[in-house]
Scaffold this motif. Structure first.
Motif, PDB file in Angstrom:
ATOM      1  N   TRP A   1      37.488  53.500  40.576  1.00  0.00           N
ATOM      2  CA  TRP A   1      37.267  52.096  40.927  1.00  0.00           C
ATOM      3  C   TRP A   1      37.508  51.176  39.736  1.00  0.00           C
ATOM      4  CZ3 TRP A   1      32.113  53.124  43.958  1.00  0.00           C
ATOM      5  CH2 TRP A   1      32.429  53.690  45.197  1.00  0.00           C
ATOM      6  N   ILE A   2      37.054  51.574  38.563  1.00  0.00           N
ATOM      7  CA  ILE A   2      37.280  50.751  37.368  1.00  0.00           C
ATOM      8  C   ILE A   2      38.776  50.614  37.107  1.00  0.00           C
ATOM      9  CG2 ILE A   2      37.037  50.693  34.851  1.00  0.00           C
ATOM     10  CD1 ILE A   2      34.194  51.933  35.300  1.00  0.00           C
ATOM     11  N   ASN A   3      39.497  51.718  37.183  1.00  0.00           N
ATOM     12  CA  ASN A   3      40.944  51.669  36.970  1.00  0.00           C
ATOM     13  C   ASN A   3      41.640  50.796  38.008  1.00  0.00           C
ATOM     14  OD1 ASN A   3      41.713  53.203  34.594  1.00  0.00           O
ATOM     15  ND2 ASN A   3      40.780  54.936  35.634  1.00  0.00           N
ATOM     16  N   THR A   4      41.236  50.902  39.253  1.00  0.00           N
ATOM     17  CA  THR A   4      41.817  50.071  40.314  1.00  0.00           C
ATOM     18  C   THR A   4      41.612  48.597  40.007  1.00  0.00           C
ATOM     19  OG1 THR A   4      41.504  51.777  41.996  1.00  0.00           O
ATOM     20  CG2 THR A   4      41.686  49.502  42.781  1.00  0.00           C
ATOM     21  N   ILE A   5      40.415  48.249  39.601  1.00  0.00           N
ATOM     22  CA  ILE A   5      40.092  46.850  39.316  1.00  0.00           C
ATOM     23  C   ILE A   5      40.818  46.359  38.070  1.00  0.00           C
ATOM     24  CG2 ILE A   5      38.212  45.343  38.547  1.00  0.00           C
ATOM     25  CD1 ILE A   5      36.431  46.974  40.548  1.00  0.00           C
ATOM     26  N   LEU A   6      40.852  47.173  37.029  1.00  0.00           N
ATOM     27  CA  LEU A   6      41.470  46.734  35.775  1.00  0.00           C
ATOM     28  C   LEU A   6      42.987  46.607  35.870  1.00  0.00           C
ATOM     29  CD1 LEU A   6      39.417  48.654  33.085  1.00  0.00           C
ATOM     30  CD2 LEU A   6      39.173  46.287  33.832  1.00  0.00           C
ATOM     31  N   LYS A   7      43.587  47.303  36.811  1.00  0.00           N
ATOM     32  CA  LYS A   7      45.042  47.217  36.970  1.00  0.00           C
ATOM     33  C   LYS A   7      45.477  45.910  37.609  1.00  0.00           C
ATOM     34  CE  LYS A   7      46.064  52.115  37.254  1.00  0.00           C
ATOM     35  NZ  LYS A   7      46.449  53.219  38.140  1.00  0.00           N
ATOM     36  N   ASN A   8      44.540  45.177  38.159  1.00  0.00           N
ATOM     37  CA  ASN A   8      44.897  43.961  38.873  1.00  0.00           C
ATOM     38  C   ASN A   8      43.959  42.833  38.477  1.00  0.00           C
ATOM     39  OD1 ASN A   8      45.083  41.895  40.839  1.00  0.00           O
ATOM     40  ND2 ASN A   8      46.138  43.334  42.168  1.00  0.00           N
ATOM     41  N   GLU A   9      44.484  41.807  37.851  1.00  0.00           N
ATOM     42  CA  GLU A   9      43.668  40.692  37.374  1.00  0.00           C
ATOM     43  C   GLU A   9      43.441  39.616  38.429  1.00  0.00           C
ATOM     44  OE1 GLU A   9      45.390  39.273  33.754  1.00  0.00           O
ATOM     45  OE2 GLU A   9      44.869  41.104  32.677  1.00  0.00           O
ATOM     46  N   ASP A  10      43.885  39.850  39.649  1.00  0.00           N
ATOM     47  CA  ASP A  10      43.716  38.851  40.698  1.00  0.00           C
ATOM     48  C   ASP A  10      42.326  38.871  41.327  1.00  0.00           C
ATOM     49  OD1 ASP A  10      46.297  37.956  40.362  1.00  0.00           O
ATOM     50  OD2 ASP A  10      47.116  39.283  41.892  1.00  0.00           O
ATOM     51  N   TYR A  11      41.532  39.883  41.018  1.00  0.00           N
ATOM     52  CA  TYR A  11      40.200  39.969  41.604  1.00  0.00           C
ATOM     53  C   TYR A  11      39.283  38.935  40.987  1.00  0.00           C
ATOM     54  CZ  TYR A  11      42.130  44.419  43.059  1.00  0.00           C
ATOM     55  OH  TYR A  11      42.935  45.383  43.571  1.00  0.00           O
ATOM     56  N   GLU A  12      38.364  38.441  41.784  1.00  0.00           N
ATOM     57  CA  GLU A  12      37.433  37.419  41.318  1.00  0.00           C
ATOM     58  C   GLU A  12      36.271  38.076  40.580  1.00  0.00           C
ATOM     59  OE1 GLU A  12      36.327  34.706  44.414  1.00  0.00           O
ATOM     60  OE2 GLU A  12      38.347  34.706  45.217  1.00  0.00           O
ATOM     61  N   LEU A  13      36.540  38.455  39.342  1.00  0.00           N
ATOM     62  CA  LEU A  13      35.536  39.082  38.497  1.00  0.00           C
ATOM     63  C   LEU A  13      35.515  38.356  37.162  1.00  0.00           C
ATOM     64  CD1 LEU A  13      36.427  42.804  39.201  1.00  0.00           C
ATOM     65  CD2 LEU A  13      34.431  41.576  40.034  1.00  0.00           C
ATOM     66  N   PRO A  14      34.424  38.512  36.412  1.00  0.00           N
ATOM     67  CA  PRO A  14      34.386  37.867  35.089  1.00  0.00           C
ATOM     68  C   PRO A  14      35.571  38.316  34.228  1.00  0.00           C
ATOM     69  CG  PRO A  14      32.236  38.748  35.676  1.00  0.00           C
ATOM     70  CD  PRO A  14      33.202  39.238  36.713  1.00  0.00           C
ATOM     71  N   ASN A  15      36.196  37.379  33.538  1.00  0.00           N
ATOM     72  CA  ASN A  15      37.380  37.675  32.726  1.00  0.00           C
ATOM     73  C   ASN A  15      37.120  38.711  31.645  1.00  0.00           C
ATOM     74  OD1 ASN A  15      39.107  35.982  34.100  1.00  0.00           O
ATOM     75  ND2 ASN A  15      38.569  34.207  32.845  1.00  0.00           N
ATOM     76  N   TYR A  16      35.911  38.746  31.106  1.00  0.00           N
ATOM     77  CA  TYR A  16      35.635  39.667  30.004  1.00  0.00           C
ATOM     78  C   TYR A  16      35.626  41.131  30.439  1.00  0.00           C
ATOM     79  CZ  TYR A  16      30.919  38.887  31.846  1.00  0.00           C
ATOM     80  OH  TYR A  16      29.842  38.749  32.668  1.00  0.00           O
ATOM     81  N   ILE A  17      35.689  41.403  31.724  1.00  0.00           N
ATOM     82  CA  ILE A  17      35.772  42.779  32.223  1.00  0.00           C
ATOM     83  C   ILE A  17      37.150  43.371  31.932  1.00  0.00           C
ATOM     84  CG2 ILE A  17      35.860  44.168  34.346  1.00  0.00           C
ATOM     85  CD1 ILE A  17      33.066  43.394  33.704  1.00  0.00           C
ATOM     86  N   PHE A  18      38.184  42.550  32.027  1.00  0.00           N
ATOM     87  CA  PHE A  18      39.549  43.059  32.079  1.00  0.00           C
ATOM     88  C   PHE A  18      40.092  43.629  30.779  1.00  0.00           C
ATOM     89  CE2 PHE A  18      39.297  40.363  35.827  1.00  0.00           C
ATOM     90  CZ  PHE A  18      39.748  41.258  36.779  1.00  0.00           C
ATOM     91  N   ASP A  19      39.508  43.307  29.645  1.00  0.00           N
ATOM     92  CA  ASP A  19      40.048  43.857  28.401  1.00  0.00           C
ATOM     93  C   ASP A  19      39.170  44.970  27.827  1.00  0.00           C
ATOM     94  OD1 ASP A  19      37.957  42.260  27.668  1.00  0.00           O
ATOM     95  OD2 ASP A  19      38.977  41.326  25.971  1.00  0.00           O
ATOM     96  N   LYS A  20      38.233  45.464  28.596  1.00  0.00           N
ATOM     97  CA  LYS A  20      37.331  46.515  28.119  1.00  0.00           C
ATOM     98  C   LYS A  20      37.922  47.899  28.361  1.00  0.00           C
ATOM     99  CE  LYS A  20      34.516  43.362  26.965  1.00  0.00           C
ATOM    100  NZ  LYS A  20      35.105  42.530  25.979  1.00  0.00           N
ATOM    101  N   LYS A  21      37.544  48.821  27.501  1.00  0.00           N
ATOM    102  CA  LYS A  21      38.018  50.206  27.595  1.00  0.00           C
ATOM    103  C   LYS A  21      36.875  51.193  27.780  1.00  0.00           C
ATOM    104  CE  LYS A  21      42.287  49.078  26.696  1.00  0.00           C
ATOM    105  NZ  LYS A  21      42.575  48.055  27.650  1.00  0.00           N
ATOM    106  N   SER A  22      35.643  50.713  27.671  1.00  0.00           N
ATOM    107  CA  SER A  22      34.498  51.607  27.741  1.00  0.00           C
ATOM    108  C   SER A  22      33.371  50.942  28.529  1.00  0.00           C
ATOM    109  CB  SER A  22      34.032  51.942  26.318  1.00  0.00           C
ATOM    110  OG  SER A  22      32.970  52.847  26.351  1.00  0.00           O
ATOM    111  N   PHE A  23      32.863  51.685  29.506  1.00  0.00           N
ATOM    112  CA  PHE A  23      31.824  51.179  30.392  1.00  0.00           C
ATOM    113  C   PHE A  23      30.719  52.214  30.519  1.00  0.00           C
ATOM    114  CE2 PHE A  23      35.821  49.330  31.602  1.00  0.00           C
ATOM    115  CZ  PHE A  23      35.533  48.012  31.892  1.00  0.00           C
ATOM    116  N   SER A  24      29.530  51.745  30.833  1.00  0.00           N
ATOM    117  CA  SER A  24      28.469  52.675  31.198  1.00  0.00           C
ATOM    118  C   SER A  24      27.662  52.072  32.333  1.00  0.00           C
ATOM    119  CB  SER A  24      27.579  53.022  30.001  1.00  0.00           C
ATOM    120  OG  SER A  24      26.974  51.879  29.478  1.00  0.00           O
ATOM    121  N   LEU A  25      27.104  52.954  33.137  1.00  0.00           N
ATOM    122  CA  LEU A  25      26.253  52.532  34.241  1.00  0.00           C
ATOM    123  C   LEU A  25      25.359  53.691  34.639  1.00  0.00           C
ATOM    124  CD1 LEU A  25      27.313  53.496  37.450  1.00  0.00           C
ATOM    125  CD2 LEU A  25      29.292  52.378  36.487  1.00  0.00           C
TER     126      LEU A  25
END
Length: 179
Positions: A48-72
């Protein structure tokens, strides 16, 4: 739709699942057992992260798109536990199917390489009830609830019918990308 090539993404998933042996007769097939494995959820969230990061058209905070490391965090819990969380944090009585507690909330995170997204809690009992109600597998219901919680961690809200419809459509899109 703008699609970009992304480099490898790291995910730190903290997964916890209570003992649900009382449901073992309802959770027999191999695919269903995947929902109790950390590696399965890690693959799902990475997809899901890869799907979202491959496309910048989604209405998400801009600071998400240049990240390489996530945790949840993801926890599969009982109705009693989720009802307690629902009361404490949402001021609502009774159990619910999924709760999300996002951590990201402002653009001060722009300078960080790693983002802690937050925590998702799913009630297995509610998921079982809903899988019967909607006539699909518990596997499908758990994926559905996880995708809903995940989108909330990314800042999605559904304060009106239009926003809810968009969110549900995007959940379906993410789920189809898993197949």
């Amino acid at each position: 739709m703008k699609e970009k090539i992304i480099s490898e993404i790291n995910l730190d998933l903290v997964f916890q699942c209570n003992n649900f042996s009382q449901f073992s007769n309802k959770l027999k097939d191999t695919k269903t057992n995947l929902i109790f494995e950390s590696i399965f959820w890690e693959k799902v969230f990475l997809s899901w992260i890869n799907t979202i990061l491959k496309n910048e058209d989604y209405e998400l905070p801009n600071y998400i798109f240049d990240k390489k490391s996530f945790s949840l965090g993801l926890q599969i819990i009982s109705n009693q536990e989720i009802a307690s969380l629902n009361k404490k944090w949402m001021q609502k009585n009774g159990p619910t199917d999924v709760l999300s507690f996002p951590i990201i909330s402002d653009e001060s995170l722009n300078n960080l390489d790693h983002i802690e997204l937050g925590d998702i809690f799913i009630s297995l009992e509610m998921a079982l009830e809903q899988s019967y109600e909607y006539k699909h597998s518990i596997y499908r219901e758990m994926i559905w609830l996880a995708s809903h919680g995940f989108l909330h961690l990314l800042g999605w809200e559904h304060n009106n019918e239009h926003d809810l419809e968009n969110m549900l459509n995007f959940q379906e899109y993410l789920i189809t990308r898993l197949d």
